[in-house]
Design a protein around this motif. Structure first.
Motif, mmCIF file in Angstrom:
data_model
loop_
_atom_site.group_PDB
_atom_site.id
_atom_site.type_symbol
_atom_site.label_atom_id
_atom_site.label_comp_id
_atom_site.label_asym_id
_atom_site.label_seq_id
_atom_site.Cartn_x
_atom_site.Cartn_y
_atom_site.Cartn_z
ATOM 1 N N VAL A 142 -1.776 1.154 -11.057
ATOM 2 C CA VAL A 142 -2.125 0.201 -9.994
ATOM 3 C C VAL A 142 -0.981 0.055 -8.993
ATOM 4 O O VAL A 142 -1.207 -0.086 -7.793
ATOM 5 C CB VAL A 142 -2.503 -1.169 -10.612
ATOM 6 C CG1 VAL A 142 -2.607 -2.242 -9.542
ATOM 7 C CG2 VAL A 142 -3.822 -1.067 -11.366
ATOM 8 N N LYS A 143 0.255 0.107 -9.483
ATOM 9 C CA LYS A 143 1.402 0.017 -8.573
ATOM 10 C C LYS A 143 1.534 1.259 -7.690
ATOM 11 O O LYS A 143 1.905 1.170 -6.516
ATOM 12 C CB LYS A 143 2.693 -0.162 -9.382
ATOM 13 C CG LYS A 143 2.892 -1.552 -9.954
ATOM 14 C CD LYS A 143 4.210 -1.639 -10.714
ATOM 15 C CE LYS A 143 4.457 -3.056 -11.240
ATOM 16 N NZ LYS A 143 5.732 -3.139 -11.996
ATOM 17 N N GLU A 182 -5.105 -6.332 -4.910
ATOM 18 C CA GLU A 182 -5.817 -5.785 -3.748
ATOM 19 C C GLU A 182 -5.737 -4.271 -3.687
ATOM 20 O O GLU A 182 -5.506 -3.673 -2.642
ATOM 21 C CB GLU A 182 -5.290 -6.427 -2.455
ATOM 22 C CG GLU A 182 -5.523 -7.932 -2.403
ATOM 23 C CD GLU A 182 -5.152 -8.564 -1.073
ATOM 24 O OE1 GLU A 182 -4.825 -7.813 -0.140
ATOM 25 O OE2 GLU A 182 -5.168 -9.804 -0.984
ATOM 26 N N LYS A 183 -5.924 -3.653 -4.834
ATOM 27 C CA LYS A 183 -6.141 -2.212 -4.921
ATOM 28 C C LYS A 183 -7.607 -1.984 -5.264
ATOM 29 O O LYS A 183 -8.380 -2.927 -5.360
ATOM 30 C CB LYS A 183 -5.222 -1.592 -5.976
ATOM 31 C CG LYS A 183 -3.722 -1.769 -5.698
ATOM 32 C CD LYS A 183 -3.289 -1.050 -4.427
ATOM 33 C CE LYS A 183 -1.793 -1.149 -4.177
ATOM 34 N NZ LYS A 183 -0.989 -0.257 -5.017
ATOM 35 N N GLN A 184 -8.033 -0.755 -5.485
ATOM 36 C CA GLN A 184 -9.447 -0.477 -5.705
ATOM 37 C C GLN A 184 -9.642 0.516 -6.848
ATOM 38 O O GLN A 184 -8.928 1.515 -6.947
ATOM 39 C CB GLN A 184 -10.087 0.093 -4.423
ATOM 40 C CG GLN A 184 -11.592 0.301 -4.529
ATOM 41 C CD GLN A 184 -12.192 0.811 -3.229
ATOM 42 O OE1 GLN A 184 -11.497 0.921 -2.220
ATOM 43 N NE2 GLN A 184 -13.465 1.130 -3.236
ATOM 44 N N LYS A 219 0.834 -1.197 0.000
ATOM 45 C CA LYS A 219 0.000 0.000 0.000
ATOM 46 C C LYS A 219 0.876 1.257 0.000
ATOM 47 O O LYS A 219 1.906 1.316 0.672
ATOM 48 C CB LYS A 219 -0.916 0.001 1.214
ATOM 49 C CG LYS A 219 -1.849 -1.202 1.316
ATOM 50 C CD LYS A 219 -2.854 -1.235 0.176
ATOM 51 C CE LYS A 219 -3.816 -2.423 0.322
ATOM 52 N NZ LYS A 219 -4.768 -2.502 -0.796
ATOM 53 N N THR A 220 0.438 2.242 -0.776
ATOM 54 C CA THR A 220 1.176 3.504 -0.861
ATOM 55 C C THR A 220 0.479 4.640 -0.121
ATOM 56 O O THR A 220 1.089 5.677 0.136
ATOM 57 C CB THR A 220 1.356 3.913 -2.332
ATOM 58 O OG1 THR A 220 0.054 4.128 -2.925
ATOM 59 C CG2 THR A 220 2.090 2.833 -3.117
ATOM 60 N N GLY A 221 -0.826 4.427 0.191
ATOM 61 C CA GLY A 221 -1.579 5.484 0.858
ATOM 62 C C GLY A 221 -1.988 6.611 -0.071
ATOM 63 O O GLY A 221 -2.468 7.655 0.381
#
Length: 369
Positions: free
Chosen positions: A263-264, A309-311, A170-172
């Motif tokens: 996405v990354k 598991e991103k959105q 996660k990058t926030g």
């Protein structure tokens, strides 16, 4: 970590015997589809019921069906059943007969190692080991393989694997993406991704080659020859097909790289739920809209976000993203397309039309997410 299905596409280099076997399998798959569909239609017209026929019922009358991979024919049966189910459940469209002009392909399944990849070759049922260009490593268990031939006569294999996919860290960060024509994507960060205009770049060359193709078709017609028997026409047809293939490949490469990058980098990606079909009703913009492939880009974002598991948060296509001030929320009304910059009448903020829209898309997308 979750189990996902992922496909790997490689180019094949079959020898002469293998090309003959591929052609037989393509033809048998097409023939069994047409025969089963014709019998289903006839049976329904006579009885009002659906015929449950199988490829095995045709092998006695047509023994050449035994020469090809039986799983390829079994998959044709499954595809036909799926097409019927889609028609009766959602009215998607009644199954159609297939011709040689359709995409040539068949699918086979892996059973106890019947499909394997090793040292630049792939093993296929009834075919044996075929040379392939493996430009990246595969992971997971091989489930099935789809072999296809392009309009230009190139062979490809798409290998479906089931493997564990590790979620990206996660990058926030979140981003709003406004899709356009002048720029392909405008991000809420202020970054603008240029529109490569793949079709327009090669449009003059394509038009020239298509004109030659039309002339050769006319010459063949005057000479009383079928187009399939005209060598000059077939050579030119492949030239035109190669240009279309180049456009398609460049577009897919661009969309894949951009969607993967987003996405990354971001945890939540907010986009508009656009309807390209409705937008293409505008004949002045239809060619440009078809070239950018917004729907394909959003599809890529969605499945990659699900994998890692991103959105992806999709907002309504009716949301007035370009009419609202991103600073104070004032609704300034609809603006013509030639207005690229405007000043808010309420707070005096100066806006770049596209960046302002992407910020509004971000805010609405986060609210819905």
């Amino acid at each position: 970590m979750t189990i996902r299905q992922k496909s790997y596409k490689f180019r094949l280099y079959p020898n002469l015997d293998q090309r003959i076997m591929f052609a037989k399998t393509f033809g048998s798959s097409r023939a069994i589809w047409n025969m089963m569909l014709a019998d289903k239609i006839k049976y329904y017209e006579e009885t009002g019921k659906t015929l449950r026929n199988t490829p095995a019922q045709y092998k006695k009358e047509f023994p050449w069906l035994k020469e090809v991979d039986s799983l390829a024919l079994a998959n044709v049966q499954l595809n036909l059943q799926k097409a019927y189910k889609s028609f009766f459940n959602s009215g998607f469209g009644f199954p159609k007969f297939k011709s040689k002009r359709h995409r040539q392909s068949y699918r086979t399944n892996n059973q106890n190692g019947t499909i394997a990849v090793s040292e630049g070759k792939v093993k296929l049922p009834k075919i044996g080991w075929v040379k392939l260009e493996q430009h990246r490593q595969m992971s997971g268990t091989i489930k099935s393989a789809t072999i296809s031939m392009s309009e230009t006569g190139k062979y490809y294999i798409s290998i479906l694997c089931e493997s564990e996919v590790c979620p990206l860290s996660k990058t926030g960060l979140s981003v709003g993406v406004d899709l356009g024509i002048e720029h392909f994507a405008i991000l809420s960060t202020g970054e603008k991704v240029g529109n490569e205009r793949f079709l327009k770049t090669l449009s003059k060359k394509l038009a020239r080659e298509q004109k030659i193709l039309s002339r050769r078709a006319l010459v063949a017609k005057k000479a009383g020859r079928k187009l399939s028997e005209s060598a000059n026409y077939q050579k030119q047809r492949i030239k035109v097909a190669k240009i279309h293939e180049k456009i398609s490949n460049k577009r897919k490469d661009f969309l894949n790289k951009l969607s993967t990058e987003l996405v990354k980098k971001y945890d939540i990606i907010c986009v508009e739920d656009l309807s390209s079909k409705n937008l293409m009703a505008n004949h002045r913009l239809s060619k440009a809209i078809g070239d950018v492939s917004w729907s394909e880009f959003v599809r890529m974002l969605e499945y990659k976000a699900e994998w890692y598991e991103k959105q992806v948060s999709k907002i309504s296509r009716w949301y007035p993203s370009s009419q609202l001030c991103s600073e104070c929320g004032y609704h300034s009304g609809k603006k013509p397309l030639n207005v690229r910059n405007w000043v808010c009448e309420n707070c005096g903020s100066c806006h770049d039309r596209d960046i302002n829209a992407s910020i509004n898309i971000l805010n609405e997308g986060l609210r819905l997410a």
